[in-house]
Design a protein around this motif. Structure first.
Motif, PDB file in Angstrom:
ATOM      1  N   ALA A   1       0.842  -1.211   0.000  1.00  0.00           N
ATOM      2  CA  ALA A   1       0.000   0.000   0.000  1.00  0.00           C
ATOM      3  C   ALA A   1       0.874   1.257   0.000  1.00  0.00           C
ATOM      4  O   ALA A   1       0.523   2.258  -0.627  1.00  0.00           O
ATOM      5  N   ILE A   2       2.013   1.211   0.683  1.00  0.00           N
ATOM      6  CA  ILE A   2       2.915   2.373   0.707  1.00  0.00           C
ATOM      7  C   ILE A   2       3.436   2.639  -0.712  1.00  0.00           C
ATOM      8  O   ILE A   2       3.388   3.764  -1.205  1.00  0.00           O
ATOM      9  N   PHE A   3       3.914   1.579  -1.377  1.00  0.00           N
ATOM     10  CA  PHE A   3       4.407   1.761  -2.752  1.00  0.00           C
ATOM     11  C   PHE A   3       3.274   2.263  -3.656  1.00  0.00           C
ATOM     12  O   PHE A   3       3.471   3.179  -4.449  1.00  0.00           O
ATOM     13  N   ALA A   4       2.095   1.651  -3.529  1.00  0.00           N
ATOM     14  CA  ALA A   4       0.972   2.033  -4.398  1.00  0.00           C
ATOM     15  C   ALA A   4       0.602   3.491  -4.177  1.00  0.00           C
ATOM     16  O   ALA A   4       0.386   4.247  -5.140  1.00  0.00           O
ATOM     17  N   SER A   5       0.552   3.914  -2.923  1.00  0.00           N
ATOM     18  CA  SER A   5       0.169   5.288  -2.621  1.00  0.00           C
ATOM     19  C   SER A   5       1.207   6.270  -3.167  1.00  0.00           C
ATOM     20  O   SER A   5       0.865   7.255  -3.813  1.00  0.00           O
ATOM     21  N   CYS A   6       2.492   5.977  -2.914  1.00  0.00           N
ATOM     22  CA  CYS A   6       3.539   6.912  -3.351  1.00  0.00           C
ATOM     23  C   CYS A   6       3.634   6.971  -4.877  1.00  0.00           C
ATOM     24  O   CYS A   6       4.024   7.983  -5.438  1.00  0.00           O
ATOM     25  N   LEU A   7       3.281   5.883  -5.544  1.00  0.00           N
ATOM     26  CA  LEU A   7       3.383   5.853  -7.011  1.00  0.00           C
ATOM     27  C   LEU A   7       2.061   6.205  -7.686  1.00  0.00           C
ATOM     28  O   LEU A   7       1.957   6.136  -8.912  1.00  0.00           O
ATOM     29  N   ASN A   8       1.045   6.573  -6.881  1.00  0.00           N
ATOM     30  CA  ASN A   8      -0.293   6.820  -7.416  1.00  0.00           C
ATOM     31  C   ASN A   8      -0.750   5.696  -8.347  1.00  0.00           C
ATOM     32  O   ASN A   8      -1.184   5.937  -9.482  1.00  0.00           O
ATOM     33  N   ALA A   9      -0.617   4.479  -7.870  1.00  0.00           N
ATOM     34  CA  ALA A   9      -0.965   3.314  -8.701  1.00  0.00           C
ATOM     35  C   ALA A   9      -2.441   3.342  -9.073  1.00  0.00           C
ATOM     36  O   ALA A   9      -3.265   3.922  -8.352  1.00  0.00           O
ATOM     37  N   GLU A  10      -2.772   2.709 -10.208  1.00  0.00           N
ATOM     38  CA  GLU A  10      -4.188   2.604 -10.580  1.00  0.00           C
ATOM     39  C   GLU A  10      -4.888   1.634  -9.642  1.00  0.00           C
ATOM     40  O   GLU A  10      -6.009   1.839  -9.218  1.00  0.00           O
ATOM     41  N   ASN A  11      -4.213   0.549  -9.346  1.00  0.00           N
ATOM     42  CA  ASN A  11      -4.768  -0.405  -8.389  1.00  0.00           C
ATOM     43  C   ASN A  11      -3.695  -1.287  -7.805  1.00  0.00           C
ATOM     44  O   ASN A  11      -2.562  -1.288  -8.270  1.00  0.00           O
ATOM     45  N   ILE A  12      -4.098  -2.020  -6.776  1.00  0.00           N
ATOM     46  CA  ILE A  12      -3.175  -2.955  -6.134  1.00  0.00           C
ATOM     47  C   ILE A  12      -3.907  -4.282  -5.978  1.00  0.00           C
ATOM     48  O   ILE A  12      -5.119  -4.300  -5.748  1.00  0.00           O
ATOM     49  N   THR A  13      -3.190  -5.365  -6.162  1.00  0.00           N
ATOM     50  CA  THR A  13      -3.808  -6.683  -5.998  1.00  0.00           C
ATOM     51  C   THR A  13      -3.041  -7.483  -4.956  1.00  0.00           C
ATOM     52  O   THR A  13      -1.824  -7.641  -5.066  1.00  0.00           O
ATOM     53  N   ILE A  14      -3.774  -7.949  -3.947  1.00  0.00           N
ATOM     54  CA  ILE A  14      -3.189  -8.855  -2.963  1.00  0.00           C
ATOM     55  C   ILE A  14      -3.628 -10.255  -3.355  1.00  0.00           C
ATOM     56  O   ILE A  14      -4.827 -10.539  -3.427  1.00  0.00           O
ATOM     57  N   TRP A  15      -2.650 -11.101  -3.677  1.00  0.00           N
ATOM     58  CA  TRP A  15      -2.952 -12.461  -4.139  1.00  0.00           C
ATOM     59  C   TRP A  15      -2.955 -13.410  -2.944  1.00  0.00           C
ATOM     60  O   TRP A  15      -1.960 -13.474  -2.212  1.00  0.00           O
ATOM     61  N   LYS A  16      -4.078 -14.123  -2.753  1.00  0.00           N
ATOM     62  CA  LYS A  16      -4.237 -14.947  -1.554  1.00  0.00           C
ATOM     63  C   LYS A  16      -4.571 -16.398  -1.909  1.00  0.00           C
ATOM     64  O   LYS A  16      -4.893 -16.692  -3.056  1.00  0.00           O
ATOM     65  N   ASP A  17      -4.593 -17.257  -0.883  1.00  0.00           N
ATOM     66  CA  ASP A  17      -4.999 -18.647  -1.130  1.00  0.00           C
ATOM     67  C   ASP A  17      -6.510 -18.837  -0.947  1.00  0.00           C
ATOM     68  O   ASP A  17      -7.015 -19.951  -0.926  1.00  0.00           O
ATOM     69  N   VAL A  18      -7.246 -17.726  -0.778  1.00  0.00           N
ATOM     70  CA  VAL A  18      -8.710 -17.777  -0.742  1.00  0.00           C
ATOM     71  C   VAL A  18      -9.227 -16.982  -1.949  1.00  0.00           C
ATOM     72  O   VAL A  18      -8.481 -16.178  -2.510  1.00  0.00           O
ATOM     73  N   PRO A  19     -10.506 -17.180  -2.345  1.00  0.00           N
ATOM     74  CA  PRO A  19     -10.989 -16.525  -3.577  1.00  0.00           C
ATOM     75  C   PRO A  19     -11.139 -15.006  -3.478  1.00  0.00           C
ATOM     76  O   PRO A  19     -11.360 -14.342  -4.474  1.00  0.00           O
ATOM     77  N   GLY A  20     -11.029 -14.441  -2.282  1.00  0.00           N
ATOM     78  CA  GLY A  20     -11.201 -12.993  -2.089  1.00  0.00           C
ATOM     79  C   GLY A  20     -11.534 -12.764  -0.631  1.00  0.00           C
ATOM     80  O   GLY A  20     -11.196 -13.600   0.223  1.00  0.00           O
ATOM     81  N   VAL A  21     -12.234 -11.654  -0.331  1.00  0.00           N
ATOM     82  CA  VAL A  21     -12.669 -11.438   1.053  1.00  0.00           C
ATOM     83  C   VAL A  21     -13.957 -12.246   1.256  1.00  0.00           C
ATOM     84  O   VAL A  21     -14.907 -12.102   0.489  1.00  0.00           O
ATOM     85  N   LEU A  22     -13.948 -13.094   2.261  1.00  0.00           N
ATOM     86  CA  LEU A  22     -15.121 -13.926   2.541  1.00  0.00           C
ATOM     87  C   LEU A  22     -15.848 -13.354   3.758  1.00  0.00           C
ATOM     88  O   LEU A  22     -15.265 -12.578   4.515  1.00  0.00           O
ATOM     89  N   ASN A  23     -17.083 -13.762   3.970  1.00  0.00           N
ATOM     90  CA  ASN A  23     -17.820 -13.194   5.122  1.00  0.00           C
ATOM     91  C   ASN A  23     -17.441 -13.856   6.436  1.00  0.00           C
ATOM     92  O   ASN A  23     -17.888 -13.438   7.499  1.00  0.00           O
ATOM     93  N   ALA A  24     -16.598 -14.890   6.385  1.00  0.00           N
ATOM     94  CA  ALA A  24     -16.048 -15.496   7.604  1.00  0.00           C
ATOM     95  C   ALA A  24     -14.824 -16.308   7.194  1.00  0.00           C
ATOM     96  O   ALA A  24     -14.684 -16.685   6.023  1.00  0.00           O
ATOM     97  N   ASP A  25     -13.968 -16.577   8.155  1.00  0.00           N
ATOM     98  CA  ASP A  25     -12.800 -17.400   7.869  1.00  0.00           C
ATOM     99  C   ASP A  25     -13.266 -18.849   7.680  1.00  0.00           C
ATOM    100  O   ASP A  25     -13.958 -19.388   8.547  1.00  0.00           O
ATOM    101  N   PRO A  26     -12.898 -19.498   6.556  1.00  0.00           N
ATOM    102  CA  PRO A  26     -13.346 -20.874   6.320  1.00  0.00           C
ATOM    103  C   PRO A  26     -12.910 -21.839   7.426  1.00  0.00           C
ATOM    104  O   PRO A  26     -13.447 -22.948   7.546  1.00  0.00           O
ATOM    105  N   LYS A  27     -11.958 -21.396   8.248  1.00  0.00           N
ATOM    106  CA  LYS A  27     -11.526 -22.214   9.383  1.00  0.00           C
ATOM    107  C   LYS A  27     -12.690 -22.414  10.377  1.00  0.00           C
ATOM    108  O   LYS A  27     -12.767 -23.410  11.068  1.00  0.00           O
ATOM    109  N   TRP A  28     -13.592 -21.430  10.458  1.00  0.00           N
ATOM    110  CA  TRP A  28     -14.664 -21.490  11.459  1.00  0.00           C
ATOM    111  C   TRP A  28     -16.008 -21.878  10.873  1.00  0.00           C
ATOM    112  O   TRP A  28     -16.865 -22.410  11.569  1.00  0.00           O
ATOM    113  N   PHE A  29     -16.238 -21.542   9.594  1.00  0.00           N
ATOM    114  CA  PHE A  29     -17.553 -21.792   9.001  1.00  0.00           C
ATOM    115  C   PHE A  29     -17.424 -22.731   7.818  1.00  0.00           C
ATOM    116  O   PHE A  29     -16.550 -22.533   6.972  1.00  0.00           O
ATOM    117  N   GLU A  30     -18.304 -23.707   7.773  1.00  0.00           N
ATOM    118  CA  GLU A  30     -18.272 -24.636   6.661  1.00  0.00           C
ATOM    119  C   GLU A  30     -18.637 -23.921   5.363  1.00  0.00           C
ATOM    120  O   GLU A  30     -18.030 -24.122   4.324  1.00  0.00           O
TER     121      GLU A  30
END
Ligand code: ASP
Length: 422
Positions: free
Chosen positions: A208-237
């Motif tokens: 985020a620091i690099f993106a902000s200082c470079l006025n990036a168009e966007n930033i992508t955080i690559w994760k082992d989940v499909p995106g932001v979920l409504n709960a951690d799959p560890k707790w909810f089936e």
């Protein structure tokens, strides 16, 4: 331009590194800066090495040797040749750790921690930049410590934004016109050139620091989940993907403990209106979650569970009120012991909080508070936060649970609970 961030899980072995470079390959025609964490659990391992060295908890050299061997195996799997400059580069980085370990530990723990633990990111990025080149990508390795400047609050350093922005803006755009930059998350440096770290899981924040200082168009955080979920799959089936999220909801969710993104990441992006994508490195073509300016409320209630909580109740011994002077003393104690408050509540004569049970520093804090206050403690609790709660969601999480403390505002309900005993 775009910024990508790959965490430890995305570069945990040779197959994962190959996957990361293939994602980079698909986007390399546009200016791209890539922030990478240490491989797999390397940060935890380096932390163990630091503890062995400073506190005598194990054999530091033996632990380091194991880590070195694992990196060596990975290098052979990746490069499949016997001679390549990367072998020496990685070996030299490990020698730097050995040099530290050979001296008697003189300096403060936090300082030594940062000098040792930061090597994880330096090594992983050297490997990825070299492997990128090896397969024909135009990658270049940059040392984030030449760009991210901080104070000397080791292990939780604060960024000097002005100096950082000036240096990044002056030097990096012209490099990005030619090459894909590979750099480290998590690390920075003081004005005396000592290495600092930005707090555990801090690589998102670096991106985020690099993106902000470079006025990036966007930033992508690559994760082992499909995106932001409504709960951690560890707790909810069954969990649901949230396709679109406002900065405000994202800040609130991470503040309450959603671990998908580091809490400090969102604000700099919100200030510059830079969209943050959270996507799966397993299925990179899936859309994932977009975090941006939107009035859209979360489509579904979101749940955050924090286990291993300690409830601390603090009362003045003389029954004076809990007002500003007591509160400022108490907050200062929490700050000095680096104990983060997850939930708090005050009444006329008591102040109570829930914190993570992080062991030694919590015990030291309690010892100090007890000198001045009557302190009662309960351990083994769970903190449940529901954003956009309703009675049905509350009932759902309270099965077999007994509430110890509950706080509600219009959007968020926090409940500190323990297992029902009957
Ligand atoms: N490697 C660091 C950690 O594990 C930083 C990060 O991955 O975000 O905390």
């Amino acid at each position: 331009m775009q910024v990508f961030k790959f965490g430890g899980a995305s570069v945990k072995d040779a197959t994962s590194v190959k996957n990361v470079t293939s994602i980079i390959q698909n986007y390399q025609d546009e200016p791209l800066l890539v922030v990478v964490s240490a491989m797999g659990k390397t940060t935890d391992r380096l932390q163990e090495i630091t503890n062995a060295y400073v506190k005598g908890e194990g054999d530091a050299f033996c632990l380091l040797e194991k880590l070195k061997q694992e990196h060596n195996i990975l290098l052979h799997e990746l490069f499949e040749v016997e001679v390549h400059p990367i072998y020496d580069e990685v070996a030299n980085a490990f020698v730097e750790i050995e040099w530290i370990l050979e001296e008697e530990p003189q300096d403060a723990y936090d300082y030594l921690y940062d000098q040792i633990v930061s090597m994880g990111e330096l090594i992983s990025t050297k490997i990825i930049a070299a492997y990128g080149k090896h397969i024909g990508l135009n990658t270049v390795w940059l040392d984030a410590r030449d760009y991210i400047f901080t104070d000397n609050a080791y292990r939780e350093a604060n960024v000097d934004w002005e100096k950082t922005e000036e240096k990044i803006r002056r030097e990096i755009p012209s490099i990005l016109d030619e090459q894909v930059v590979i750099t480290q998350g998590f690390i920075g440096s003081t004005s005396e050139n000592f290495t600092t770290t930005l707090g555990r899981e801090g690589s998102d924040y670096s991106a985020a620091i690099f993106a902000s200082c470079l006025n990036a168009e966007n930033i992508t955080i690559w994760k082992d989940v499909p995106g932001v979920l409504n709960a951690d799959p560890k707790w909810f089936e069954k969990t649901e993907l949230i396709p679109e999220l406002s900065y405000t909801d994202a800040i609130e969710l991470t503040y309450y403990g959603a671990t998908v993104i580091h809490p400090k990441t969102i604000k700099p992006l919100q200030n510059k209106k830079i969209t943050l994508n959270v996507k799966s490195f397993v299925n990179p073509s899936e859309p994932g979650t977009e975090i941006k300016t939107t009035n859209q409320k979360l489509p579904v209630p979101s749940f955050i569970f924090k286990v291993n909580q300690v409830f601390i109740n603090i009362q003045p011994r003389d029954f004076s009120f809990i007002v500003e002077d007591n509160l400022s003393y108490i907050f200062n104690q929490f700050h000095q012991h680096r104990v983060k408050i997850n939930m708090m509540h005050n009444s006329a004569i008591s102040f109570s909080v829930a914190v993570d049970d992080t062991g030694e520093n919590v015990l030291d804090l309690l010892e100090n508070l007890e000198k001045r206050y009557k302190v009662t403690v309960a351990t083994g609790l769970e903190l449940i936060t529901i954003r956009y709660y309703n009675q049905e969601t509350i009932d759902r999480v309270l099965v077999d649970k007994q509430i110890i403390r509950e706080l509600k505002d219009s959007y968020t309900c926090q409940m500190l609970v323990k297992k029902r005993e009957d």
